[in-house]
Structure formats: C-alpha cells, structure tokens
Design an enzyme around this catalytic site. Structure first.
Site, PDB file in Angstrom:
ATOM      1  N   THR A   1     120.492 -15.847 124.945  1.00 15.21           N
ATOM      2  CA  THR A   1     121.322 -16.082 123.754  1.00 15.21           C
ATOM      3  C   THR A   1     122.404 -14.997 123.699  1.00 15.21           C
ATOM      4  O   THR A   1     123.444 -15.139 124.309  1.00 15.21           O
ATOM      5  CB  THR A   1     120.473 -16.102 122.467  1.00 15.21           C
ATOM      6  OG1 THR A   1     119.648 -14.926 122.413  1.00 15.21           O
ATOM      7  CG2 THR A   1     119.587 -17.340 122.415  1.00 15.21           C
TER       8      THR A   1
ATOM      9  N   LYS B   1     114.070 -13.166 128.046  1.00 14.09           N
ATOM     10  CA  LYS B   1     115.307 -13.048 127.294  1.00 14.09           C
ATOM     11  C   LYS B   1     115.014 -12.214 126.060  1.00 14.09           C
ATOM     12  O   LYS B   1     113.899 -12.176 125.542  1.00 14.09           O
ATOM     13  CB  LYS B   1     115.880 -14.417 126.914  1.00 14.09           C
ATOM     14  CG  LYS B   1     115.060 -15.265 125.959  1.00 14.09           C
ATOM     15  CD  LYS B   1     115.192 -14.939 124.487  1.00 14.09           C
ATOM     16  CE  LYS B   1     116.624 -14.939 124.029  1.00 14.09           C
ATOM     17  NZ  LYS B   1     116.682 -14.529 122.567  1.00 14.09           N
TER      18      LYS B   1
ATOM     19  N   THR C   1     106.641 -10.819 122.547  1.00 12.99           N
ATOM     20  CA  THR C   1     108.040 -10.435 122.466  1.00 12.99           C
ATOM     21  C   THR C   1     108.930 -11.627 122.731  1.00 12.99           C
ATOM     22  O   THR C   1     108.574 -12.491 123.511  1.00 12.99           O
ATOM     23  CB  THR C   1     108.366  -9.343 123.489  1.00 12.99           C
ATOM     24  OG1 THR C   1     109.682  -8.896 123.267  1.00 12.99           O
ATOM     25  CG2 THR C   1     108.272  -9.851 124.903  1.00 12.99           C
TER      26      THR C   1
ATOM     27  N   GLU D   1     121.421  -5.140 121.720  1.00 13.84           N
ATOM     28  CA  GLU D   1     122.798  -5.452 121.334  1.00 13.84           C
ATOM     29  C   GLU D   1     123.589  -4.175 121.071  1.00 13.84           C
ATOM     30  O   GLU D   1     123.232  -3.360 120.227  1.00 13.84           O
ATOM     31  CB  GLU D   1     122.782  -6.356 120.100  1.00 13.84           C
ATOM     32  CG  GLU D   1     122.248  -7.737 120.428  1.00 13.84           C
ATOM     33  CD  GLU D   1     121.809  -8.536 119.218  1.00 13.84           C
ATOM     34  OE1 GLU D   1     121.674  -9.760 119.356  1.00 13.84           O
ATOM     35  OE2 GLU D   1     121.586  -7.936 118.158  1.00 13.84           O
TER      36      GLU D   1
ATOM     37  N   ASN E   1     125.829  -8.359 114.928  1.00 14.65           N
ATOM     38  CA  ASN E   1     124.927  -9.042 114.005  1.00 14.65           C
ATOM     39  C   ASN E   1     125.596  -9.430 112.697  1.00 14.65           C
ATOM     40  O   ASN E   1     125.162 -10.376 112.034  1.00 14.65           O
ATOM     41  CB  ASN E   1     123.691  -8.175 113.757  1.00 14.65           C
ATOM     42  CG  ASN E   1     122.739  -8.234 114.938  1.00 14.65           C
ATOM     43  OD1 ASN E   1     122.011  -9.201 115.105  1.00 14.65           O
ATOM     44  ND2 ASN E   1     122.780  -7.219 115.789  1.00 14.65           N
TER      45      ASN E   1
END
Length: 420
Positions: free
Chosen positions: A167, A193, A204, A284, A415
C-alpha cells in the site's frame, strides 16, 4: 518502487544462506500478482499464493476488537481444517474492515469463486485485505480478474506477488533462505507488507512464510507463535495496531528428521526477522532502522517490554531523526516500561559509544555521537542505516531486541493526506 534484494549478505547463519526466489523459493508453491483495477494508480493490487499439493497452515492475527472479517475467516478456516489450506488471495487498497455485514459477504464470495476456479473447497481458501479502513472490496472487479490471477500463477512470480500486496510501502519486502539438513535441501521463503499502523500484538500487517517441509500442525503452530514473538511482535513504527494484521506460514513437503527441527526453526526466525526489520525500516517517512537491545533483565518478557517501550517512544524516535544523542529520553522510556530494575545498574550505549553508566551520564563528545547518528540517517537501505541503542540493566539472564525507525515530519504529511 525499489525492487533490489535487501542486503542479503548481512543475513546469514552457520547453516542458512540467502537465495533468490522469495515466497516461491520452496518447492510446492506458486504465486501471482496482477492489477485488478483496485488502485487508482493501476499498480498491482491482487495476489495469490497457492500450494497445489496442499499445505499445513498456521497463523497469528491482530488482537484488535475492530478487526476485519477476513481475519475471522482465516482463523475459523485454519481451525476447522486443522491447518489444511491450499490458497490465500490478497487484495490491497481496500481493508474491508468496519464494513458491516457486507465485509463478511464479500470475503466469502471471493473465496467461494476462487475455490470453484481452483476446484477446491471454500474451506481450503483464505483471504487477506489491506488498505483504507471502511472501504469495501470491489467484489466484481476482483472476481472478474480471478481467471487472470490463476493463469498468472508461476514459480517466478514471487516479485509480482510481493508488489501486489503493498500500500504505502516504498520497498518490496521479500526474502528466501536455504540450508542442507540431513542431506536434504530445505528452503524457506517470505514476503510482507507494512509501512504505517505498525505496533502488532500477536501478528503484524500482512506477512507470509513458506517452507518445503511437512510438519505436524500443532508443532508448526507452536513454532510460528515463537517466530512471531521474536520478529513481528518486536517491531513498531507508530504505536498503532491494524484491524487486519495477519501472519500466515505454510509448510508443504516430506517430513523432516526431528533432529533438525530446531535448525528449521532457526531459519524461520531468520526469515521472519528480516521481513520484520524491512517493515520497521520502511516506516512512513523513515530514514534509518532503529534497533533496541536490552540485556541483564530479570526475564526475556521484561526485556521485551523495555525494548518495545523505547522503540515506540515518539521522543526517542524524533531525537534519532534529529541526530540528537538525548539519553534522557531513552532512560525516561526505560523507567515507564513497567519492569523493576536498579538505575545504578544501568549502562547505555548509542552505537559503539557508552553514554550512561551506573546511574549517571558519562562525559562524552556529543558531536561525535551526533555525527555517527547522522551518517546512519543517510545510509543505504538495510546496509549501513542502522542505529543501535543497547542497554544493560542488571545481571539477569533476560534479553530481547526490538526494532523501529526514526519519526520525521514526512510521516505526519503522509498520514495527514492518506485519504485525501
């Protein structure tokens, strides 16, 4: 998207060696990854892992009360079949969580259709979903592409599958290892992922292992629980646990001489830890892999609690991002981990530099340590980008390691704009 193999040379053991082939490196497994039009970008978004001759499957899953129905489906079917699973389909872009009764219906429709096409029973097919919470799977798009997905099954499609489950990830996460046990060549493969919403409890994100060894289901389940604890349950990016966290492991092949089971488990740990560290490093907006090692605790459980508390501390993570050897934040996180220790016994290192000893800070050159951290923040992915923080908190035998990453302003931007 970077598809380069991830520093395989650093991840070796006395027995296990890295090889190519990813999730399909072991005999008995095929994979596929295609674009079914689920993502506006047109990138691959539908994957299939298939064991033509069947496999023993075990897994660990999110403990979230708001978990997606696909998680319940996996749990129920693994239990009902005693682990006899032959296929798992994975869609990315739509989490299918918090979608009411439709989430259940959609998951069952897709697995039923896939089972028909593969000539399996529905109970032999699992589904995993990842993406935006509250968004249902476009079932018609998925089902209309299942023929193409099946026709794409191939031993060499491991990178297609690994790409299709991503993603917000920036890196493909896949690995394979091989060893010769009792004159027999054994392979373990994996893909995963995960980039955000990572603070697992019993599992997870989405992670998959395969192995060409036949193992009793109860024994395999026990192994996989231990593997999850030492890998996926030891990482954190942002302290958030997903609604869809799933770790599935498949074993298919001839039984292994019991004398070699401990070595097999070593390989499973090695593979899962590589994937776990890849996830933590790909947090991220992250620039480095943060490793927290705790020694001298009264138990491994205490050591794990300390390591994860420090790895998940926003203040520690932002200090790392700023190349700031702020030992006070580390000691503060240590103090709130819920374990007992004597501060006068605590020693702390950042990289090779001892910062704190026997309850007091040492006289160290902050600029030298800061430069050391800064160099790792600009290092190559999973090669020279590791910042290690080590604590010895006493003379106990408990130890543990947790992994995380730095926390940057880019994480906030990613985010803040996630669904807009």
């Amino acid at each position: 998207m970077k598809n380069a193999l991830l520093n395989l040379s650093l991840l070796t053991s006395s027995v296990w060696s890295p090889i190519s082939g990813g999730i399909t490196a072991p005999d008995g497994f095929l994979a596929a990854g295609i674009s079914a039009g689920l993502k506006p970008s047109g990138k691959k978004d539908l994957a299939l892992l298939y064991a033509p001759d069947g496999a023993c499957c075990s897994g660990t899953f999110t403990q979230s009360v708001t978990r997606a129905y696909c998680v319940d489906l996996c749990i129920d079917r693994i239990k009902a079949s005693e682990g006899k699973i032959r296929a798992v389909v994975i869609n990315s872009g739509h989490a299918n969580a918090c979608t009411g009764s439709r989430g259940k219906i959609d998951s069952e429709m897709i697995t039923h259709k896939l089972a028909q096409l593969l000539r399996l029973s529905s109970e032999e097919v699992l589904i995993c979903s990842t993406g935006v919470i509250g968004e249902a799977i476009p079932v018609e798009k998925v089902n209309s592409h299942l023929d193409q997905l099946i026709n794409s099954l191939d031993k060499e499609a491991y990178l297609d599958a690994a790409n299709a489950i991503l993603t917000t990830d920036l890196q493909v996460k896949q690995i394979a290892y091989q060893a010769v046990l009792g004159g027999r060549r054994i392979s373990i493969g994996g893909m995963a992922k995960g980039s955000g919403m990572i603070h697992p409890s019993m599992a997870t994100m989405l992670s998959y292992l395969t192995c060409d060894v036949g193992v009793d289901h109860v024994l395999w389940s026990d192994m996989i629980k231990r593997v999850a604890e030492s890998s996926f349950n030891s990482i954190t990016v942002d302290g958030d646990t997903s609604t869809n966290d799933t770790f599935l492991a498949f074993a298919s092949g001839a039984e292994l001489d019991p004398r070699y089971l401990s070595i097999l488990e070593e390989g499973l740990h090695l593979t899962a830890q590589h994937l776990a560290k890849s996830i933590a490093r790909d947090g991220e907006g992250a620039n480095c892999l943060l490793e927290i090692k705790v020694e001298g605790a009264s138990s491994d459980l205490d050591a794990r609690a300390i390591a994860r508390t420090i790895a998940s501390s926003s203040l520690v993570k932002t200090a790392v991002h700023g190349s700031d050897p702020n030992w006070g934040r580390i000691i503060a996180a240590l103090g709130r981990a819920g374990t007992s220790f004597n501060l006068n016994d605590v020693k702390l290192w950042i990289g090779p530099y001892e910062i704190f000893s026997n309850g007091t800070p040492l006289d160290f050159d902050r600029q030298i340590v800061s430069n050391f951290m800064k160099a790792r923040l600009t290092g190559k992915y999973l090669i020279d980008d590791l910042i290690s923080i080590r604590l010895r908190i006493g003379i106990g035998t408990g130890s543990a390691t947790a992994w995380g990453c730095d926390l940057s302003d880019q994480y906030v931007r990613i985010n803040a704009d996630y669904t807009t």
